[in-house]
Design an enzyme around this catalytic site. Sequence first.
Site, PDB file in Angstrom:
ATOM      1  N   ARG A 106      -0.542  30.864  49.403  1.00  0.00           N
ATOM      2  CA  ARG A 106       0.289  30.678  48.212  1.00  0.00           C
ATOM      3  C   ARG A 106      -0.572  30.061  47.116  1.00  0.00           C
ATOM      4  O   ARG A 106      -1.095  28.957  47.287  1.00  0.00           O
ATOM      5  CB  ARG A 106       1.470  29.765  48.548  1.00  0.00           C
ATOM      6  CG  ARG A 106       2.325  29.389  47.354  1.00  0.00           C
ATOM      7  CD  ARG A 106       3.557  28.578  47.777  1.00  0.00           C
ATOM      8  NE  ARG A 106       4.346  28.202  46.621  1.00  0.00           N
ATOM      9  CZ  ARG A 106       4.359  26.981  46.080  1.00  0.00           C
ATOM     10  NH1 ARG A 106       3.652  26.000  46.585  1.00  0.00           N
ATOM     11  NH2 ARG A 106       5.097  26.740  45.011  1.00  0.00           N
ATOM     12  N   HIS A 150       2.963  27.165  37.798  1.00  0.00           N
ATOM     13  CA  HIS A 150       2.829  25.878  38.493  1.00  0.00           C
ATOM     14  C   HIS A 150       2.296  24.886  37.457  1.00  0.00           C
ATOM     15  O   HIS A 150       1.234  24.298  37.608  1.00  0.00           O
ATOM     16  CB  HIS A 150       1.906  26.013  39.701  1.00  0.00           C
ATOM     17  CG  HIS A 150       2.064  24.929  40.725  1.00  0.00           C
ATOM     18  ND1 HIS A 150       2.256  25.187  42.058  1.00  0.00           N
ATOM     19  CD2 HIS A 150       2.053  23.578  40.628  1.00  0.00           C
ATOM     20  CE1 HIS A 150       2.349  24.045  42.737  1.00  0.00           C
ATOM     21  NE2 HIS A 150       2.227  23.052  41.874  1.00  0.00           N
ATOM     22  N   GLU A 195       8.840  24.151  41.372  1.00  0.00           N
ATOM     23  CA  GLU A 195       9.440  22.855  41.079  1.00  0.00           C
ATOM     24  C   GLU A 195       9.795  22.649  39.610  1.00  0.00           C
ATOM     25  O   GLU A 195       9.223  21.766  38.935  1.00  0.00           O
ATOM     26  CB  GLU A 195       8.510  21.720  41.534  1.00  0.00           C
ATOM     27  CG  GLU A 195       8.174  21.779  43.015  1.00  0.00           C
ATOM     28  CD  GLU A 195       7.531  20.489  43.522  1.00  0.00           C
ATOM     29  OE1 GLU A 195       7.286  19.587  42.716  1.00  0.00           O
ATOM     30  OE2 GLU A 195       7.293  20.393  44.729  1.00  0.00           O
ATOM     31  N   ASN A 322      10.256  22.963  48.882  1.00  0.00           N
ATOM     32  CA  ASN A 322       9.189  21.970  48.996  1.00  0.00           C
ATOM     33  C   ASN A 322       9.799  20.665  49.466  1.00  0.00           C
ATOM     34  O   ASN A 322      10.778  20.190  48.899  1.00  0.00           O
ATOM     35  CB  ASN A 322       8.501  21.731  47.645  1.00  0.00           C
ATOM     36  CG  ASN A 322       7.633  22.909  47.223  1.00  0.00           C
ATOM     37  OD1 ASN A 322       7.557  23.909  47.923  1.00  0.00           O
ATOM     38  ND2 ASN A 322       6.995  22.786  46.077  1.00  0.00           N
ATOM     39  N   TYR A 324       8.757  16.638  51.027  1.00  0.00           N
ATOM     40  CA  TYR A 324       7.777  15.619  51.409  1.00  0.00           C
ATOM     41  C   TYR A 324       8.418  14.381  52.019  1.00  0.00           C
ATOM     42  O   TYR A 324       7.885  13.783  52.941  1.00  0.00           O
ATOM     43  CB  TYR A 324       6.931  15.208  50.190  1.00  0.00           C
ATOM     44  CG  TYR A 324       6.011  16.308  49.734  1.00  0.00           C
ATOM     45  CD1 TYR A 324       4.730  16.433  50.248  1.00  0.00           C
ATOM     46  CD2 TYR A 324       6.436  17.264  48.812  1.00  0.00           C
ATOM     47  CE1 TYR A 324       3.881  17.458  49.852  1.00  0.00           C
ATOM     48  CE2 TYR A 324       5.602  18.304  48.407  1.00  0.00           C
ATOM     49  CZ  TYR A 324       4.330  18.391  48.934  1.00  0.00           C
ATOM     50  OH  TYR A 324       3.501  19.414  48.553  1.00  0.00           O
ATOM     51  N   GLU A 401       6.038  24.211  50.580  1.00  0.00           N
ATOM     52  CA  GLU A 401       5.125  23.060  50.581  1.00  0.00           C
ATOM     53  C   GLU A 401       5.629  21.986  51.514  1.00  0.00           C
ATOM     54  O   GLU A 401       6.803  21.608  51.472  1.00  0.00           O
ATOM     55  CB  GLU A 401       5.012  22.399  49.195  1.00  0.00           C
ATOM     56  CG  GLU A 401       4.117  23.109  48.243  1.00  0.00           C
ATOM     57  CD  GLU A 401       4.037  22.422  46.885  1.00  0.00           C
ATOM     58  OE1 GLU A 401       4.114  21.169  46.820  1.00  0.00           O
ATOM     59  OE2 GLU A 401       3.910  23.148  45.896  1.00  0.00           O
TER      60      GLU A 401
HETATM   61  C1  GCO Z   1       4.231  19.351  43.579  1.00  0.00           C
HETATM   62  C2  GCO Z   1       3.308  20.412  43.513  1.00  0.00           C
HETATM   63  C3  GCO Z   1       1.996  20.129  44.137  1.00  0.00           C
HETATM   64  C4  GCO Z   1       1.650  18.707  44.484  1.00  0.00           C
HETATM   65  C5  GCO Z   1       2.140  18.324  45.835  1.00  0.00           C
HETATM   66  C6  GCO Z   1       1.853  16.882  46.205  1.00  0.00           C
HETATM   67  O1  GCO Z   1       5.156  19.519  44.297  1.00  0.00           O
HETATM   68  O2  GCO Z   1       4.067  18.346  42.933  1.00  0.00           O
HETATM   69  O3  GCO Z   1       3.830  21.617  43.924  1.00  0.00           O
HETATM   70  O4  GCO Z   1       1.240  20.589  43.093  1.00  0.00           O
HETATM   71  O5  GCO Z   1       0.295  18.515  44.445  1.00  0.00           O
HETATM   72  O6  GCO Z   1       3.492  18.515  45.908  1.00  0.00           O
HETATM   73  O7  GCO Z   1       2.411  16.021  45.273  1.00  0.00           O
END
Ligand code: GCO
Length: 496
Positions: A106, A150, A195, A322, A324, A401
């Site tokens: 990707r 992006h 995002e 995405n 985290y 992600e």
């Molecule tokens: C985001 C982006 C990435 C970041 C990653 C870590 O989500 O901010 O897609 O470019 O680098 O998520 O923060």
Amino acid sequence: MTQVQHHLDTPASQISNRVAVTQGRPDYRDSGLVFPVGFTFGSATASYQVEGAASEDGRGPSIWDTFSKTPGKVWNGDTGDVACDHYHRLDEDLDLMASLGLDAYRFSIAWPRIQASGRGPANQAGIDFYSRLVDGLLERGIKPVATLYHWDLPQPLEDLGGWASRATADAFEDYAAIVGTALGDRVHTWTTLNEPWCSAYLGYGQGGHAPGRHEPAAALAAVHHLNLAHGRALTALRATSTGTPEYSVTLNFHVLRGVGEGAPEAIRRIDGLANRAFTGPMLRGEYPADLLEDTASVTDWSFVQDGDLAAIHQPIDVLGVNYYSTATVRLWDGVSEKQMNDGHKGAAGGTAWPGSDQAVEFVEQPGPYTAMGWNIAPEGLEELLLSLSEQFPDQPLMITENGAAFEDEVSEDGSVPDVERLDYLRRHFTAAHRALSQGVDLRGYFVWSLLDNFEWGYGYAKRFGIVRVDFETLERTVKDSGHWYADLVRERAIPA
Ligand code: GCO
């Protein structure tokens, strides 16, 4: 990303409640779990974060060039001028992906490489670079998953108003037609935006991302123009792609927990601003009524014109997710200062709109944490996938992600034993597998990131790669997590 975590005064009792709730749950450290046939294992990057060659071959400046060169905006004054030098090391990086056995890659296309000013005819050198990338992937049996945006908006478009202006959505449609025509015979999956939450709220509200504006009304106009750009780009890509690509968009969802008496209200508001502001128009063809009401003191949403919602509401083949970490919110009274969208993407956004008498603040969450200060919560990924599949039962999902930054150390023998990242990935792959086994239609998983790279406001200080990049020599070294991931891809199962 700017990480502002103020008001770290969450009552201890509430934090320990939360910990108590998680006790007795599985630790998500499984091995041996087998993924379904056809599941896509990939890795991801983004143009400004890896390419470098910022002013070569006709590339114009983007808002991130401007922002990173503005003193005080990015840690250490770092910029993407060289980054990982991926632009010049394309073949080496393609071979690296092949050596890891990736099913898919990707990447994003830098709009200012294709149209330096964001308008007008295509720059052939820019097209040629992405054409070589796509061909190089296909030659190695790797599926190209291309994101159109992006975050590197051509600066001349920002000078005309950026995403707060409808003209940017018009320009994006033309850009989509150019790349659709040039690459739509070979790209496997098109993703319109990455995002848009970050582009709108961090770019135009909180200001920690380019273009660094602090204008709440502009942030909401940006939300709508990004949604519109997504819908129009899908139409343009479908009209110009001669292959059989799949179509998608990538959103960063907020998985919310609340504390205090007003928790349900705090969660509802942030869910509206952060999640439903995008899924509403894109997947249901409407803005949520409560979002319009919550933000009425900021804007009347008159930038939404007749026909816009129909243009935005297009079928997509996969919804990119995405994830985290989770975020914890609380309602508090008596906001006097203007404040919105503090925080970072994982736990983003105190949101008090001017005129409102109650704000939502983001409070500290129980650890453990990554080097970004983001809490590690694999159960949040499982919960998110289940919730999305419940809300949108016919919508296939793809994790576009997931990954983590840690302080890596290089051993004397040159290896990078990044035990914590490996553990983070194991736990999140386990979470994804748990969702699959509960019937979620999850099609794939992209690890962020293939390479250590330019982490936005943090510059090169935060390393997310499964491959280390020495930013002095630009040498690449596969970390232990990268070797582990290669095993996973080969075995189609979580290795021991
Ligand atoms: C985001 C982006 C990435 C970041 C990653 C870590 O989500 O901010 O897609 O470019 O680098 O998520 O923060």
